[in-house]
Design a protein around this motif. Structure first.
Motif, mmCIF file in Angstrom:
data_model
loop_
_atom_site.group_PDB
_atom_site.id
_atom_site.type_symbol
_atom_site.label_atom_id
_atom_site.label_comp_id
_atom_site.label_asym_id
_atom_site.label_seq_id
_atom_site.Cartn_x
_atom_site.Cartn_y
_atom_site.Cartn_z
ATOM 1 N N VAL A 139 0.921 -1.241 -0.169
ATOM 2 C CA VAL A 139 0.115 0.094 -0.132
ATOM 3 C C VAL A 139 0.869 1.316 -0.034
ATOM 4 O O VAL A 139 1.995 1.257 0.652
ATOM 5 C CB VAL A 139 -0.919 -0.189 1.381
ATOM 6 N N ASP A 140 0.456 2.128 -0.470
ATOM 7 C CA ASP A 140 1.080 3.547 -0.705
ATOM 8 C C ASP A 140 1.134 4.320 0.669
ATOM 9 O O ASP A 140 2.006 4.952 1.002
ATOM 10 C CB ASP A 140 0.468 4.478 -1.787
ATOM 11 N N THR A 141 0.230 3.878 1.598
ATOM 12 C CA THR A 141 -0.046 4.523 2.779
ATOM 13 C C THR A 141 -1.056 3.588 3.694
ATOM 14 O O THR A 141 -1.869 3.044 3.180
ATOM 15 C CB THR A 141 -0.720 6.005 2.980
ATOM 16 N N LEU A 142 -0.519 3.620 4.995
ATOM 17 C CA LEU A 142 -1.332 2.655 5.919
ATOM 18 C C LEU A 142 -2.766 3.422 6.389
ATOM 19 O O LEU A 142 -3.592 2.871 7.203
ATOM 20 C CB LEU A 142 -0.773 2.029 6.921
ATOM 21 N N SER A 145 1.258 0.509 13.747
ATOM 22 C CA SER A 145 1.632 0.259 12.534
ATOM 23 C C SER A 145 1.515 0.960 11.397
ATOM 24 O O SER A 145 2.519 1.402 10.511
ATOM 25 C CB SER A 145 0.984 -1.108 11.972
ATOM 26 N N ALA A 146 0.407 2.100 11.445
ATOM 27 C CA ALA A 146 0.162 2.882 10.294
ATOM 28 C C ALA A 146 1.312 4.010 10.414
ATOM 29 O O ALA A 146 1.624 4.586 9.537
ATOM 30 C CB ALA A 146 -0.964 3.378 10.517
ATOM 31 N N ASN A 196 10.086 6.147 4.126
ATOM 32 C CA ASN A 196 9.700 5.475 2.805
ATOM 33 C C ASN A 196 9.671 3.860 3.363
ATOM 34 O O ASN A 196 10.076 2.970 2.518
ATOM 35 C CB ASN A 196 10.661 5.622 1.590
ATOM 36 N N ILE A 197 9.407 3.795 4.526
ATOM 37 C CA ILE A 197 9.105 2.153 4.760
ATOM 38 C C ILE A 197 7.710 1.727 4.063
ATOM 39 O O ILE A 197 6.901 2.177 3.863
ATOM 40 C CB ILE A 197 8.946 1.998 6.173
ATOM 41 N N GLY A 226 11.471 1.214 0.625
ATOM 42 C CA GLY A 226 11.526 1.303 -0.925
ATOM 43 C C GLY A 226 10.745 0.307 -1.882
ATOM 44 O O GLY A 226 10.635 -0.602 -1.369
ATOM 45 N N ASN A 227 10.068 1.014 -2.915
ATOM 46 C CA ASN A 227 9.125 0.009 -3.504
ATOM 47 C C ASN A 227 9.981 -1.239 -4.165
ATOM 48 O O ASN A 227 9.625 -2.499 -4.160
ATOM 49 C CB ASN A 227 8.475 0.601 -4.602
#
Length: 286
Positions: free
Chosen positions: A165-168, A181-182, A189-190, A210-211
């Motif tokens: 996900v891009d963001t939690l 966790s969020a 950038n985790i 990183g992705n």
């Protein structure tokens, strides 16, 4: 011969063309932007949902169908001669949809009692969709209810899901993951690598920076899962992030032998919880 009908809900994210081709019935969940309410994949499609998500001042919320809506579906299908229904739904740990379907089945009367089999997919999105499509294909070939239920159980045990996900923020606001966790996922950038456990609960498998490293880690995890198994079906899903989906697909097909690949767009309800930018791999070995 028994007439077996397959029912699911909109969170299975099965494309309309596939549902129509296999005669799959779909009960929609609801999605709300403030006072505005839509039917998932009926009055609100994925493309419009992601546009609305960026423009609306309201955070989207979701709700399940009512027992009456399920009951109407079941009663209508059971009017067909010798009909039985297999109804496969979003993991019960994520939503009340499965329990609502169970309640509706318990409300049937007369000769319709016992002819609806409600299944907890213990999954979400195409983790449900793969089971539903396989069940519908098996029903078409004349498999019995017991044979189809056994197939679902076998597939569920040999199916692997990983997503980024891009963001939690969306999972946290929807109550699907904890605040700590969020917060962690927003730092440096985790990229948390997420999956669903055996019950369908969202779990954090690993956290990398990183992705590219996240995708490389997914390949390692899949290699451990698969051992010498062949990937029969690979469904790459995304939430308005086709470029990211293509990168994930390319990495997987370069590493593993894959028999069949398709892209899936995450629908409004799943997208409301996962958030835009999400990419996911649904890997089937049966």
């Amino acid at each position: 011969m028994t007439n077996i009908r397959i029912v699911t809900d909109s969170t299975a994210d099965i494309p309309l063309a596939v549902r129509e081709a296999l005669n799959i019935e779909m009960v929609p969940l609801k999605i709300n932007f403030g006072e505005e309410q839509y039917l998932d994949a009926v009055t609100l499609q994925s493309e419009d949902f992601y546009t609305k998500l960026t423009s609306s001042s309201h955070f989207p919320t979701t709700s399940t169908p009512s027992p009456g809506e399920f009951l109407n579906f079941y009663q209508s299908l059971l009017e067909e001669p010798d009909a039985e229904v297999i109804s496969i739904h979003l993991a019960s740990v994520l939503s009340g949809t499965y329990r609502t379907a169970e309640l509706a089945a318990s409300m049937l009367e007369g000769d319709q009692v016992g002819r609806v089999h409600v299944i907890d997919s213990c999954s979400a999105s195409y983790g449900i969709g793969a089971l539903v499509v396989a069940a519908a294909e098996a029903a078409r070939t004349g498999k019995s209810v017991d044979e189809i239920l056994k197939l679902i159980e076998t597939m569920r045990a040999q199916y692997y899901i990983y997503f980024l996900v891009d963001t939690l923020e969306f999972l946290q606001k929807g109550g699907r993951i904890g605040k700590a966790s969020a917060l962690f996922g927003s730092l440096l950038n985790i990229k948390p690598i997420l999956s669903l456990d055996s019950a369908g609960e969202v779990t954090v498998i690993d956290k990398v920076r990183g992705n590219k490293k996240a995708i490389a880690r997914i390949l390692e995890l899949l290699a451990a899962d698969l051992s010498d198994k062949t990937i029969r079906t690979l469904h790459i899903a995304h939430a308005n992030n086709l470029e990211g989906a293509e990168g994930l697909r390319e990495a997987i097909v370069q590493r593993f032998a894959v028999e069949h690949v398709e892209y899936i767009t995450l629908g409004p309800v799943i997208g409301a919880h996962a958030g835009p930018g999400t990419i996911a791999a649904f890997v089937g070995t049966v």
